[in-house]
Design a protein around this motif. Structure first.
Motif, PDB file in Angstrom:
ATOM      1  N   VAL A  11       0.835  -1.190   0.000  1.00  0.00           N
ATOM      2  CA  VAL A  11       0.000   0.000   0.000  1.00  0.00           C
ATOM      3  C   VAL A  11       0.876   1.248   0.000  1.00  0.00           C
ATOM      4  O   VAL A  11       2.082   1.194   0.266  1.00  0.00           O
ATOM      5  N   LYS A  12       0.260   2.382  -0.311  1.00  0.00           N
ATOM      6  CA  LYS A  12       0.964   3.657  -0.393  1.00  0.00           C
ATOM      7  C   LYS A  12       0.306   4.641   0.564  1.00  0.00           C
ATOM      8  O   LYS A  12      -0.924   4.706   0.655  1.00  0.00           O
ATOM      9  N   LEU A  13       1.151   5.424   1.253  1.00  0.00           N
ATOM     10  CA  LEU A  13       0.657   6.365   2.252  1.00  0.00           C
ATOM     11  C   LEU A  13       0.894   7.807   1.820  1.00  0.00           C
ATOM     12  O   LEU A  13       1.981   8.160   1.369  1.00  0.00           O
ATOM     13  N   CYS A  14      -0.122   8.621   2.009  1.00  0.00           N
ATOM     14  CA  CYS A  14       0.007  10.067   1.889  1.00  0.00           C
ATOM     15  C   CYS A  14      -0.534  10.643   3.197  1.00  0.00           C
ATOM     16  O   CYS A  14      -1.748  10.842   3.335  1.00  0.00           O
ATOM     17  N   PRO A  15       0.325  10.905   4.187  1.00  0.00           N
ATOM     18  CA  PRO A  15      -0.153  11.194   5.538  1.00  0.00           C
ATOM     19  C   PRO A  15      -0.735  12.581   5.765  1.00  0.00           C
ATOM     20  O   PRO A  15      -1.440  12.794   6.744  1.00  0.00           O
ATOM     21  N   THR A  16      -0.455  13.553   4.911  1.00  0.00           N
ATOM     22  CA  THR A  16      -0.956  14.933   5.066  1.00  0.00           C
ATOM     23  C   THR A  16      -0.793  15.446   6.499  1.00  0.00           C
ATOM     24  O   THR A  16      -1.729  15.923   7.120  1.00  0.00           O
ATOM     25  N   LEU A  17       0.418  15.379   7.001  1.00  0.00           N
ATOM     26  CA  LEU A  17       0.690  15.786   8.382  1.00  0.00           C
ATOM     27  C   LEU A  17       0.349  17.249   8.624  1.00  0.00           C
ATOM     28  O   LEU A  17      -0.097  17.625   9.714  1.00  0.00           O
ATOM     29  N   VAL A  18       0.556  18.098   7.615  1.00  0.00           N
ATOM     30  CA  VAL A  18       0.343  19.529   7.802  1.00  0.00           C
ATOM     31  C   VAL A  18      -1.106  19.853   8.133  1.00  0.00           C
ATOM     32  O   VAL A  18      -1.390  20.782   8.908  1.00  0.00           O
ATOM     33  N   CYS A  19      -2.031  19.104   7.568  1.00  0.00           N
ATOM     34  CA  CYS A  19      -3.453  19.362   7.812  1.00  0.00           C
ATOM     35  C   CYS A  19      -3.773  19.279   9.301  1.00  0.00           C
ATOM     36  O   CYS A  19      -4.434  20.152   9.875  1.00  0.00           O
ATOM     37  N   PHE A  20      -3.262  18.236   9.945  1.00  0.00           N
ATOM     38  CA  PHE A  20      -3.534  18.039  11.360  1.00  0.00           C
ATOM     39  C   PHE A  20      -2.629  18.907  12.233  1.00  0.00           C
ATOM     40  O   PHE A  20      -3.021  19.342  13.318  1.00  0.00           O
ATOM     41  N   ASP A  21      -1.428  19.192  11.725  1.00  0.00           N
ATOM     42  CA  ASP A  21      -0.502  20.026  12.477  1.00  0.00           C
ATOM     43  C   ASP A  21      -1.037  21.452  12.600  1.00  0.00           C
ATOM     44  O   ASP A  21      -0.951  22.055  13.677  1.00  0.00           O
ATOM     45  N   GLN A  22      -1.597  21.986  11.535  1.00  0.00           N
ATOM     46  CA  GLN A  22      -2.155  23.335  11.597  1.00  0.00           C
ATOM     47  C   GLN A  22      -3.293  23.411  12.616  1.00  0.00           C
ATOM     48  O   GLN A  22      -3.397  24.380  13.377  1.00  0.00           O
ATOM     49  N   ALA A  23      -4.131  22.382  12.630  1.00  0.00           N
ATOM     50  CA  ALA A  23      -5.237  22.366  13.586  1.00  0.00           C
ATOM     51  C   ALA A  23      -4.724  22.231  15.015  1.00  0.00           C
ATOM     52  O   ALA A  23      -5.210  22.904  15.935  1.00  0.00           O
ATOM     53  N   LYS A  24      -3.742  21.380  15.194  1.00  0.00           N
ATOM     54  CA  LYS A  24      -3.217  21.157  16.545  1.00  0.00           C
ATOM     55  C   LYS A  24      -2.524  22.401  17.078  1.00  0.00           C
ATOM     56  O   LYS A  24      -2.634  22.732  18.264  1.00  0.00           O
ATOM     57  N   GLN A  25      -1.792  23.114  16.212  1.00  0.00           N
ATOM     58  CA  GLN A  25      -1.041  24.284  16.646  1.00  0.00           C
ATOM     59  C   GLN A  25      -1.916  25.527  16.808  1.00  0.00           C
ATOM     60  O   GLN A  25      -1.480  26.498  17.436  1.00  0.00           O
ATOM     61  N   TYR A  26      -3.106  25.509  16.250  1.00  0.00           N
ATOM     62  CA  TYR A  26      -3.977  26.678  16.321  1.00  0.00           C
ATOM     63  C   TYR A  26      -4.168  27.114  17.772  1.00  0.00           C
ATOM     64  O   TYR A  26      -4.363  26.275  18.639  1.00  0.00           O
ATOM     65  N   PRO A  27      -4.082  28.421  18.063  1.00  0.00           N
ATOM     66  CA  PRO A  27      -4.040  29.559  17.134  1.00  0.00           C
ATOM     67  C   PRO A  27      -2.636  29.952  16.660  1.00  0.00           C
ATOM     68  O   PRO A  27      -2.498  30.889  15.885  1.00  0.00           O
ATOM     69  N   THR A  28      -1.607  29.229  17.114  1.00  0.00           N
ATOM     70  CA  THR A  28      -0.236  29.549  16.677  1.00  0.00           C
ATOM     71  C   THR A  28       0.072  28.752  15.424  1.00  0.00           C
ATOM     72  O   THR A  28       0.876  27.820  15.443  1.00  0.00           O
TER      73      THR A  28
END
Length: 452
Positions: free
Chosen positions: A251-268
């Motif tokens: 299988v192949k993975l595209c984890p899109t870490l930035v999507c969740f990282d932006q939400a987690k870091q919000y509001p920073t």
């Protein structure tokens, strides 16, 4: 320079992502392709227009392997050095202008799925131009055949699809040599391992891995039942064993870490100040959308952010085992996933979890192209399409330097970031195109209904 049919990019440091090395040299471009490469001691052709790349660094055009592109903000991808995107779930009729654009257009080329196949009641509501909702395997087969006839590049399954629909989708897609991707974040019925056993190839967001280790868990379930899970310190051995099992299915993975990282870091949030982000603000492209999403930030964090560290470990474990891992963003999902620019943050996150700068670049260039069987992009090579990014700073010293863009070459045409951003559609033009699309879509669906 943009109109030149043959020219030379001279004396730059060329980063060869295929061999994993760099060298000082020049690149001759003719039409849309790379005609010839020259090492520093080789004689160069005469009487060609010159782009002086002395002191600069040249990488292949970047590839965002998971975004939901629209014509309105397509130029922002190219202005960020993203020359190709993979679009998992959309409506191919809606983005037809992008799909048929010439190689040197001021928008990225698009490798696309059509509307996603979901189960009832539909995570995005009932059947529409963006999703097809069914519990019936035969209906899924008909939908795959319809999508294949439109010329899609792959098929997308969504989180509420049942086992029978997934199996039917995979079987039907194989008849057309189409791979199947899935987003199982919200799945209550099928885990990643079960989907892999059914023949699903692509796992967006590395989704369904949590369900494989914790059967019965899903984001909107009562989390009190799962309070024993230490999300910030996941069981690395369990994850590694699961990755070994998934690797057997290639299988192949595209984890899109930035999507969740932006939400987690919000509001920073990560928010670079540059031409691309200023353009989004000036034209109010997506900014109002993200601002409206801020009122749901508690729910977003509750549903998605506890998986962030888990997904990072899955990504690194699968990569270390030799599995295919590529870089994507899920733009414009959740919060402030800036078109094009978000991929640069994804590269930073890949570096943070332990990939080298070269490995990180490869995940957004050669490895990405190879994963979708595109043989003429993703590297700087004779005969390849001339998709390049000329950088002011060395990305092999710090991956953050991929943002330091001097010029973009798309299909042989040289652009500055400023020039690319002049191709943004107006709101009025976008609204007219949307009305035209809706009319065409209704007409298309009426033909399908008559045919049934």
């Amino acid at each position: 320079m943009a109109e030149a049919k043959q020219y030379l990019i001279k004396n730059g440091t060329i980063i060869d992502v295929e061999k994993g090395e760099s060298f000082l040299g020049s690149i001759e471009i003719e039409g849309t392709k790379i005609k010839r490469m020259y090492k520093v001691d080789e004689r160069l052709p005469e009487n060609l227009q010159i782009i002086d790349a002395n002191g600069m660094y040249i990488i292949p055009g970047l590839i965002d392997m998971h975004c939901h592109i629209q014509c309105r903000f397509a130029p922002h991808f190219l202005a960020s050095g993203v020359t190709t995107v993979r679009n998992p779930a959309s409506n191919v009729m809606m983005i037809e202008d992008l799909l048929i654009a010439p190689l040197d257009a001021a928008t990225p080329r698009v490798f696309s799925a059509d509307r996603m196949i979901d189960g009832e009641p539909g995570l995005w509501g009932p059947t529409s131009y963006g999703n097809f909702v069914t519990e019936d395997p035969e209906e899924a087969r008909v939908e795959v055949r319809r999508q294949a006839a439109t010329g899609v590049n792959f098929i997308k399954i969504y989180g509420l699809a049942n086992r029978e629909v997934i199996q039917a989708t995979v079987e039907e897609a194989r008849k057309f040599d189409l791979e199947v991707a899935c987003d199982l974040i919200h799945s209550q019925k099928v885990s990643a391992l079960e989907a892999a056993e059914l023949g699903v190839t692509w796992f967006e967001h590395a989704s369904g891995f949590v369900q494989s280790l914790y059967p019965g868990w899903y984001p909107t379930a009562d989390q009190a039942e799962w309070s024993h899970i230490d999300w910030e310190n996941p069981d690395e051995q369990m994850i590694k064993e699961l990755c070994k099992q998934m690797l057997q299915y290639e299988v192949k993975l595209c984890p899109t870490l930035v999507c969740f990282d932006q939400a987690k870091q919000y509001p920073t949030i990560w928010s670079p100040e540059n031409l691309v982000t200023r353009s989004l603000e000036e034209h109010d492209i997506l900014m109002s959308h993200w601002q409206s999403m801020e009122q749901h930030v508690h729910s977003i964090k509750q549903q998605f952010c506890n998986q962030h560290t888990f997904t990072k470990l899955v990504t690194k474990s699968y990569f270390d085992l030799g599995g295919t891992v590529v870089a994507g963003t899920d733009t414009p999902a959740l919060l402030y996933t800036f078109p094009g620019m978000a991929l640069h943050r994804e590269l930073e996150l890949f570096r943070e979890i332990g990939l080298t700068e070269m490995e990180t670049l490869q995940a957004a260039t050669i490895r990405a192209a190879q994963s979708i069987y595109l043989e003429n992009i993703g590297a700087i090579k004779e005969g390849y399409i001339a998709d390049l990014v000329i950088l002011n700073e060395n990305p092999l010293e710090a991956i953050e330097h991929t943002k330091s863009i001097h010029r973009i070459v798309k299909g042989g045409r040289v652009y500055s970031q400023e020039e690319v951003l002049t191709y943004i559609q107006s709101n009025e033009e976008s609204e007219v195109r949307m009305v035209e699309f809706q009319s065409r879509w209704e007409e298309e669906m009426s033909k399908v209904e008559v045919g049934d």
